[in-house]
Design a protein around this motif. Sequence first.
Motif, PDB file in Angstrom:
ATOM      1  N   GLN A 148       0.824  -1.231   0.000  1.00  0.00           N
ATOM      2  CA  GLN A 148       0.000   0.000   0.000  1.00  0.00           C
ATOM      3  C   GLN A 148       0.850   1.269   0.000  1.00  0.00           C
ATOM      4  O   GLN A 148       0.378   2.318  -0.423  1.00  0.00           O
ATOM      5  CB  GLN A 148      -0.966   0.021   1.196  1.00  0.00           C
ATOM      6  CG  GLN A 148      -0.347   0.310   2.548  1.00  0.00           C
ATOM      7  CD  GLN A 148       0.261  -0.913   3.211  1.00  0.00           C
ATOM      8  OE1 GLN A 148      -0.093  -2.025   2.861  1.00  0.00           O
ATOM      9  NE2 GLN A 148       1.170  -0.718   4.146  1.00  0.00           N
ATOM     10  N   GLY A 178      -0.219  -6.412   3.132  1.00  0.00           N
ATOM     11  CA  GLY A 178      -0.478  -5.068   3.626  1.00  0.00           C
ATOM     12  C   GLY A 178      -1.106  -5.066   5.003  1.00  0.00           C
ATOM     13  O   GLY A 178      -1.938  -5.906   5.319  1.00  0.00           O
ATOM     14  N   LEU A 184      -4.517  -0.480   0.870  1.00  0.00           N
ATOM     15  CA  LEU A 184      -4.095  -1.452  -0.141  1.00  0.00           C
ATOM     16  C   LEU A 184      -5.151  -1.525  -1.245  1.00  0.00           C
ATOM     17  O   LEU A 184      -4.828  -1.528  -2.436  1.00  0.00           O
ATOM     18  CB  LEU A 184      -3.884  -2.826   0.511  1.00  0.00           C
ATOM     19  CG  LEU A 184      -3.329  -3.918  -0.394  1.00  0.00           C
ATOM     20  CD1 LEU A 184      -1.981  -3.539  -0.988  1.00  0.00           C
ATOM     21  CD2 LEU A 184      -3.179  -5.234   0.364  1.00  0.00           C
ATOM     22  N   PHE A 187      -5.000   1.545  -3.292  1.00  0.00           N
ATOM     23  CA  PHE A 187      -3.850   1.484  -4.193  1.00  0.00           C
ATOM     24  C   PHE A 187      -4.188   0.620  -5.425  1.00  0.00           C
ATOM     25  O   PHE A 187      -3.950   1.008  -6.563  1.00  0.00           O
ATOM     26  CB  PHE A 187      -2.643   0.920  -3.440  1.00  0.00           C
ATOM     27  CG  PHE A 187      -1.509   0.471  -4.323  1.00  0.00           C
ATOM     28  CD1 PHE A 187      -0.883   1.363  -5.174  1.00  0.00           C
ATOM     29  CD2 PHE A 187      -1.064  -0.850  -4.299  1.00  0.00           C
ATOM     30  CE1 PHE A 187       0.159   0.944  -5.998  1.00  0.00           C
ATOM     31  CE2 PHE A 187      -0.035  -1.271  -5.117  1.00  0.00           C
ATOM     32  CZ  PHE A 187       0.575  -0.366  -5.975  1.00  0.00           C
TER      33      PHE A 187
END
Length: 364
Positions: A148, A178, A184, A187
């Motif tokens: 992340q 993560g 995460l 992302f």
Amino acid sequence: MPFFDRPVEKPEELFDREKEFESLKRAVDRYAMTIVVGFRRVGKTSLIKAATIDMPRIYVDVRKFEVLQYITYDMFLDELRKSLSNFLSFDKRIAEYLNVVKGLKVFGIEVELSQGRSRPLFTSILESLDRWARDRGVKLVFIIDEAQELIKLKGYSIIQAIAYAYDNLRNITFLFAGSKIGLLYRFLKIHDPSSPLYGRYIERIELKPLTREKAIEFLRKGFEEHRIKVDEVFLETAVQKLGGIIGWLSYLGLKTLNRGETNLRIIDEVVEEASKIVINEFCNFINAMGSKRYIEIVRAVSSEGATWSQIKRYLELRLGVKIYDSELSRLLKNLIDNGYIEKTNELYTIPDPILKYSSKSIKC
Ligand SMILES: Nc1ncnc2c1ncn2[C@@H]1O[C@H](COP(=O)(O)OP(=O)(O)OP(=O)(O)O)[C@@H](O)[C@H]1O
Ligand SMILES: [Mg+2]
């Protein structure tokens, strides 16, 4: 089962986690992308390392970027360069494949990358690794630990490269770990129609803290192995204060071994030391986010938990200003995405027993 001060590397050193271990092995064999999520110190890195020990793997740890506000493509490449150098020892022939990448040269056991305009594309590196894996008839696991943090990468679309690999490079499987689960997902943007990864299937493995019974068993077995006598009160108190977080339990185990005796005072010392570490990490988050309002929210939630309106009232009282609903939503979302608080039904709580314990005394 002894206690370790670093991530476990071998399957036989893992306590419990049989189910997650099997799921992870199956996932990397079957899917293009897998994520392993769980709170800090719950054992993600250990599980990943142990489950992929017999596979060719590239392991990139981007945790060090946690304290930074943004990162550049060159910074990411430098981490990747180190991982590729490690990977070279796996099979010397990898060098032939990597040397085809523009902007990358292998010298002996070291990888060197060009800077600036002639620096290599992540996609080209992945392509060369895929070719190597295809020719060897193996699957390569590409691991990014604390992935992340790459959300802060500016000026290069790493997600684009990963999506390309997802679709085209059949001999590579991605494994992301993560501890900031919401981040995460933010992302990877798998739910965002404009994202290159939109709609792709990602296998998810969640690592939970040990149950109370398992946590007690972990400590008991560890001490037995070192022939240290422990009584039930010690075990119960340790797990009550540290929860089922295997990293803190291991830390207590090591500290107790070092002293050569069990003593309830050691548990409190571990709680105090752990608090310092957790507060320091939380303050890094506060600095990165640039608002101290998060501290007040954590205080409001504290040990009992709190509802939306209780948090709002507490904040307004403490700060003496009106807090808009949209702002509170944003602050709470960031705390949840970073794993500091959870929402169950209408109640916000702090899942980490150490942060819960120290929530009242946080000063950043
Ligand atoms: N299954 C396990 N059996 C025995 N020890 C473990 C196990 N899992 C983790 N540990 C120990 O707990 C500590 C934390 O583990 P690890 O670093 O793997 O967790 P993590 O979730 O990756 O933590 P972080 O969030 O800090 O990255 C290490 O000292 C490790 O040796
Ligand atoms: Mg880790």
